[in-house]
Design a protein around this motif. Structure first.
Motif, PDB file in Angstrom:
ATOM      1  N   LEU A  58       1.305  -2.994 -17.692  1.00 25.22           N
ATOM      2  CA  LEU A  58       2.092  -2.309 -16.663  1.00 25.22           C
ATOM      3  C   LEU A  58       2.866  -1.156 -17.291  1.00 25.22           C
ATOM      4  O   LEU A  58       4.027  -1.287 -17.661  1.00 25.22           O
ATOM      5  N   SER A  59       2.203  -0.020 -17.393  1.00 27.57           N
ATOM      6  CA  SER A  59       2.842   1.160 -17.974  1.00 27.57           C
ATOM      7  C   SER A  59       2.521   2.379 -17.129  1.00 27.57           C
ATOM      8  O   SER A  59       1.359   2.615 -16.771  1.00 27.57           O
ATOM      9  N   PHE A  60       3.552   3.157 -16.805  1.00 27.12           N
ATOM     10  CA  PHE A  60       3.368   4.393 -16.057  1.00 27.12           C
ATOM     11  C   PHE A  60       3.231   5.595 -16.991  1.00 27.12           C
ATOM     12  O   PHE A  60       3.222   6.739 -16.533  1.00 27.12           O
ATOM     13  N   GLU A  61       3.132   5.352 -18.279  1.00 24.97           N
ATOM     14  CA  GLU A  61       2.871   6.387 -19.284  1.00 24.97           C
ATOM     15  C   GLU A  61       3.854   7.563 -19.182  1.00 24.97           C
ATOM     16  O   GLU A  61       3.479   8.726 -19.285  1.00 24.97           O
ATOM     17  N   GLY A  62       5.122   7.232 -18.988  1.00 23.84           N
ATOM     18  CA  GLY A  62       6.144   8.267 -18.941  1.00 23.84           C
ATOM     19  C   GLY A  62       6.206   9.060 -17.643  1.00 23.84           C
ATOM     20  O   GLY A  62       6.951  10.032 -17.558  1.00 23.84           O
ATOM     21  N   ARG A  63       5.456   8.648 -16.634  1.00 23.85           N
ATOM     22  CA  ARG A  63       5.440   9.377 -15.363  1.00 23.85           C
ATOM     23  C   ARG A  63       5.962   8.508 -14.222  1.00 23.85           C
ATOM     24  O   ARG A  63       5.521   8.614 -13.076  1.00 23.85           O
ATOM     25  N   SER A  64       6.908   7.637 -14.518  1.00 21.88           N
ATOM     26  CA  SER A  64       7.382   6.671 -13.521  1.00 21.88           C
ATOM     27  C   SER A  64       7.977   7.354 -12.293  1.00 21.88           C
ATOM     28  O   SER A  64       7.734   6.932 -11.150  1.00 21.88           O
ATOM     29  N   LYS A  65       8.762   8.435 -12.478  1.00 19.93           N
ATOM     30  CA  LYS A  65       9.361   9.114 -11.332  1.00 19.93           C
ATOM     31  C   LYS A  65       8.291   9.709 -10.428  1.00 19.93           C
ATOM     32  O   LYS A  65       8.377   9.634  -9.190  1.00 19.93           O
ATOM     33  N   ALA A  66       7.277  10.305 -11.043  1.00 19.72           N
ATOM     34  CA  ALA A  66       6.196  10.896 -10.247  1.00 19.72           C
ATOM     35  C   ALA A  66       5.424   9.820  -9.508  1.00 19.72           C
ATOM     36  O   ALA A  66       5.075   9.982  -8.329  1.00 19.72           O
ATOM     37  N   VAL A  67       5.147   8.700 -10.182  1.00 20.18           N
ATOM     38  CA  VAL A  67       4.396   7.615  -9.555  1.00 20.18           C
ATOM     39  C   VAL A  67       5.155   7.044  -8.369  1.00 20.18           C
ATOM     40  O   VAL A  67       4.598   6.853  -7.275  1.00 20.18           O
ATOM     41  N   LEU A  68       6.438   6.768  -8.563  1.00 20.47           N
ATOM     42  CA  LEU A  68       7.245   6.222  -7.471  1.00 20.47           C
ATOM     43  C   LEU A  68       7.388   7.232  -6.345  1.00 20.47           C
ATOM     44  O   LEU A  68       7.379   6.867  -5.162  1.00 20.47           O
ATOM     45  N   GLY A  69       7.512   8.517  -6.699  1.00 19.24           N
ATOM     46  CA  GLY A  69       7.631   9.544  -5.676  1.00 19.24           C
ATOM     47  C   GLY A  69       6.366   9.677  -4.846  1.00 19.24           C
ATOM     48  O   GLY A  69       6.423   9.877  -3.625  1.00 19.24           O
ATOM     49  N   ILE A  70       5.209   9.562  -5.511  1.00 20.91           N
ATOM     50  CA  ILE A  70       3.937   9.634  -4.795  1.00 20.91           C
ATOM     51  C   ILE A  70       3.838   8.512  -3.768  1.00 20.91           C
ATOM     52  O   ILE A  70       3.219   8.652  -2.702  1.00 20.91           O
ATOM     53  N   GLY A  71       4.483   7.378  -4.070  1.00 20.33           N
ATOM     54  CA  GLY A  71       4.459   6.248  -3.143  1.00 20.33           C
ATOM     55  C   GLY A  71       5.046   6.572  -1.783  1.00 20.33           C
ATOM     56  O   GLY A  71       4.704   5.937  -0.777  1.00 20.33           O
ATOM     57  N   ILE A  72       5.920   7.593  -1.732  1.00 19.31           N
ATOM     58  CA  ILE A  72       6.519   7.988  -0.451  1.00 19.31           C
ATOM     59  C   ILE A  72       5.450   8.496   0.508  1.00 19.31           C
ATOM     60  O   ILE A  72       5.431   8.140   1.694  1.00 19.31           O
ATOM     61  N   ILE A  73       4.523   9.333  -0.008  1.00 24.66           N
ATOM     62  CA  ILE A  73       3.533   9.938   0.885  1.00 24.66           C
ATOM     63  C   ILE A  73       2.207   9.184   0.908  1.00 24.66           C
ATOM     64  O   ILE A  73       1.376   9.429   1.782  1.00 24.66           O
ATOM     65  N   THR A  74       1.991   8.273  -0.044  1.00 21.98           N
ATOM     66  CA  THR A  74       0.752   7.495   0.002  1.00 21.98           C
ATOM     67  C   THR A  74       0.912   6.201   0.795  1.00 21.98           C
ATOM     68  O   THR A  74      -0.071   5.674   1.318  1.00 21.98           O
ATOM     69  N   SER A  75       2.137   5.700   0.884  1.00 20.56           N
ATOM     70  CA  SER A  75       2.344   4.420   1.564  1.00 20.56           C
ATOM     71  C   SER A  75       3.579   4.406   2.451  1.00 20.56           C
ATOM     72  O   SER A  75       3.497   4.002   3.611  1.00 20.56           O
ATOM     73  N   GLY A  76       4.720   4.826   1.923  1.00 23.93           N
ATOM     74  CA  GLY A  76       5.976   4.697   2.657  1.00 23.93           C
ATOM     75  C   GLY A  76       5.948   5.349   4.026  1.00 23.93           C
ATOM     76  O   GLY A  76       6.081   4.681   5.063  1.00 23.93           O
ATOM     77  N   VAL A  77       5.767   6.655   4.071  1.00 24.72           N
ATOM     78  CA  VAL A  77       5.758   7.378   5.348  1.00 24.72           C
ATOM     79  C   VAL A  77       4.533   7.023   6.195  1.00 24.72           C
ATOM     80  O   VAL A  77       4.674   6.743   7.396  1.00 24.72           O
ATOM     81  N   PRO A  78       3.306   7.016   5.621  1.00 23.32           N
ATOM     82  CA  PRO A  78       2.140   6.694   6.469  1.00 23.32           C
ATOM     83  C   PRO A  78       2.212   5.319   7.113  1.00 23.32           C
ATOM     84  O   PRO A  78       1.912   5.167   8.305  1.00 23.32           O
ATOM     85  N   PHE A  79       2.611   4.296   6.347  1.00 23.32           N
ATOM     86  CA  PHE A  79       2.673   2.947   6.920  1.00 23.32           C
ATOM     87  C   PHE A  79       3.722   2.865   8.018  1.00 23.32           C
ATOM     88  O   PHE A  79       3.541   2.164   9.018  1.00 23.32           O
ATOM     89  N   LEU A  80       4.834   3.599   7.847  1.00 25.33           N
ATOM     90  CA  LEU A  80       5.856   3.621   8.894  1.00 25.33           C
ATOM     91  C   LEU A  80       5.318   4.327  10.142  1.00 25.33           C
ATOM     92  O   LEU A  80       5.536   3.865  11.269  1.00 25.33           O
ATOM     93  N   MET A  81       4.600   5.423   9.940  1.00 28.17           N
ATOM     94  CA  MET A  81       4.048   6.165  11.085  1.00 28.17           C
ATOM     95  C   MET A  81       3.026   5.315  11.849  1.00 28.17           C
ATOM     96  O   MET A  81       3.030   5.279  13.084  1.00 28.17           O
ATOM     97  N   TYR A  82       2.158   4.623  11.123  1.00 25.98           N
ATOM     98  CA  TYR A  82       1.164   3.789  11.799  1.00 25.98           C
ATOM     99  C   TYR A  82       1.822   2.596  12.488  1.00 25.98           C
ATOM    100  O   TYR A  82       1.341   2.140  13.535  1.00 25.98           O
ATOM    101  N   SER A  83       2.906   2.087  11.928  1.00 27.66           N
ATOM    102  CA  SER A  83       3.625   0.990  12.576  1.00 27.66           C
ATOM    103  C   SER A  83       4.285   1.466  13.865  1.00 27.66           C
ATOM    104  O   SER A  83       4.315   0.746  14.865  1.00 27.66           O
ATOM    105  N   LEU A  84       4.819   2.688  13.841  1.00 28.08           N
ATOM    106  CA  LEU A  84       5.381   3.263  15.062  1.00 28.08           C
ATOM    107  C   LEU A  84       4.294   3.436  16.118  1.00 28.08           C
ATOM    108  O   LEU A  84       4.491   3.114  17.293  1.00 28.08           O
TER     109      LEU A  84
END
Length: 305
Positions: A58-84
């Protein structure tokens, strides 16, 4: 593509098509925010368990902020939109609209990332958008403000997916090699952090009577997180390794078929000519966009004319 890979492709399509069914069961009862948060939370836990069992580092190879940020548009917002959207639209409806994701990718790539838009792809986008219009005009749901907003929510989700592929490449994969399975886990973790404040607000202002939630809703949430997210992501990346990214993207053609089928079979959703017309036009658009471009002849190849 051998029979095993094709079977995995069908399984992936059935899982992602089923996600719209499970959201349709859960969102009207729990609300959009708890449904989306529950999906990413169970998804992150499921992926963590799978990665630990598989012994993946479990290593983000020094890109943890980018990985977590990408989660906003790959899962966070889309899943909320589809739930709405699931609070208004049938499962099959949302699954067909989800198929516009590659079309959004063409528009976004050409508009913001310097990608060449060929005439074939431009035709695909035009036909796909026409298919969305036909679906909304002739589908089984009455056209009103709530329906239009739900359709816009689905298209917002596909817009996020369109941005996600380009931003993932620029922010992460161009800088370091992160295991795709770890990247999937990180995206779900980022989505959890994104949706957590909304979930706290929901719990404080509109508390849910958890004791009165039916077993079918709980099972839907578990299936949504563990099967349609955790297991589906692992299956997705395995297919990419086996048959390549382009062939794996053909799952986009199959998801609406399963979305409509599960909604009809388990929820009694009414079929209509709008599904066939709108879905068919979007299918043609996907074929135009995803079909491999024929290579030009080699300079030394003999002429055939």
């Amino acid at each position: 593509m051998n029979i095993k890979s094709f079977s995995r492709l069908l399984l992936l399509a059935s899982l992602w098509g089923g996600s719209f069914l499970f959201m349709r069961i859960s969102a009207p009862v729990l609300g959009a925010i708890p449904t989306a948060f529950g999906r990413v939370a169970f998804g992150a836990l499921g992926l963590l368990a799978i990665l630990l069992v598989m012994g993946v580092r479990l290593s983000f190879e020094g890109r943890s902020k980018a990985v977590l940020g990408i989660g906003i548009i790959t899962s966070g917002v889309p899943f909320l939109m589809y739930s709405l959207a699931a609070m208004v639209l049938p499962a099959g409806y949302s699954s067909i609209l989800n198929a516009t994701t590659p079309l959004m990718g063409v528009v976004i790539g050409g508009s913001f990332f310097g990608e060449q838009i060929t005439l074939k792809k431009l035709m695909g986008v035009a036909i796909g958008l026409s298919g969305v219009f036909v679906l909304t005009e002739t589908g089984p749901v009455a056209m009103n403000v709530a329906t239009i907003l739900a359709v816009m929510a689905c298209l917002t989700a596909t817009l996020c997916y369109g941005f996600a592929s380009y931003l993932t490449k620029r922010l992460i994969t161009d800088h370091t090699r992160i295991d795709n399975r770890v990247l999937a886990f990180g995206s779900q973790l980022g989505a959890v952090f994104t949706l957590a404040p909304f979930m706290v607000w929901q719990t404080y202002n509109k508390p849910i009577a958890w004791a009165h939630i039916g077993i079918e809703v709980w099972l839907s949430m578990l299936a949504l997180g563990l099967l349609c997210t955790s297991f589906a992501y692992i299956l997705f990346f395995r297919l990419i390794a086996e048959i390549g990214a382009l062939k794996t993207l053909t799952v986009t053609f199959l998801i609406p078929l399963f979305g409509v089928f599960w909604g009809w079979l388990l929820l009694g959703e009414r079929l209509s000519v709008g599904y066939a017309l709108g879905g068919g036009m979007i299918g043609v658009a996907l074929w135009l966009v995803l079909r491999p471009t024929s290579r030009p002849p080699h300079p030394l190849a003999p002429r055939t004319d």
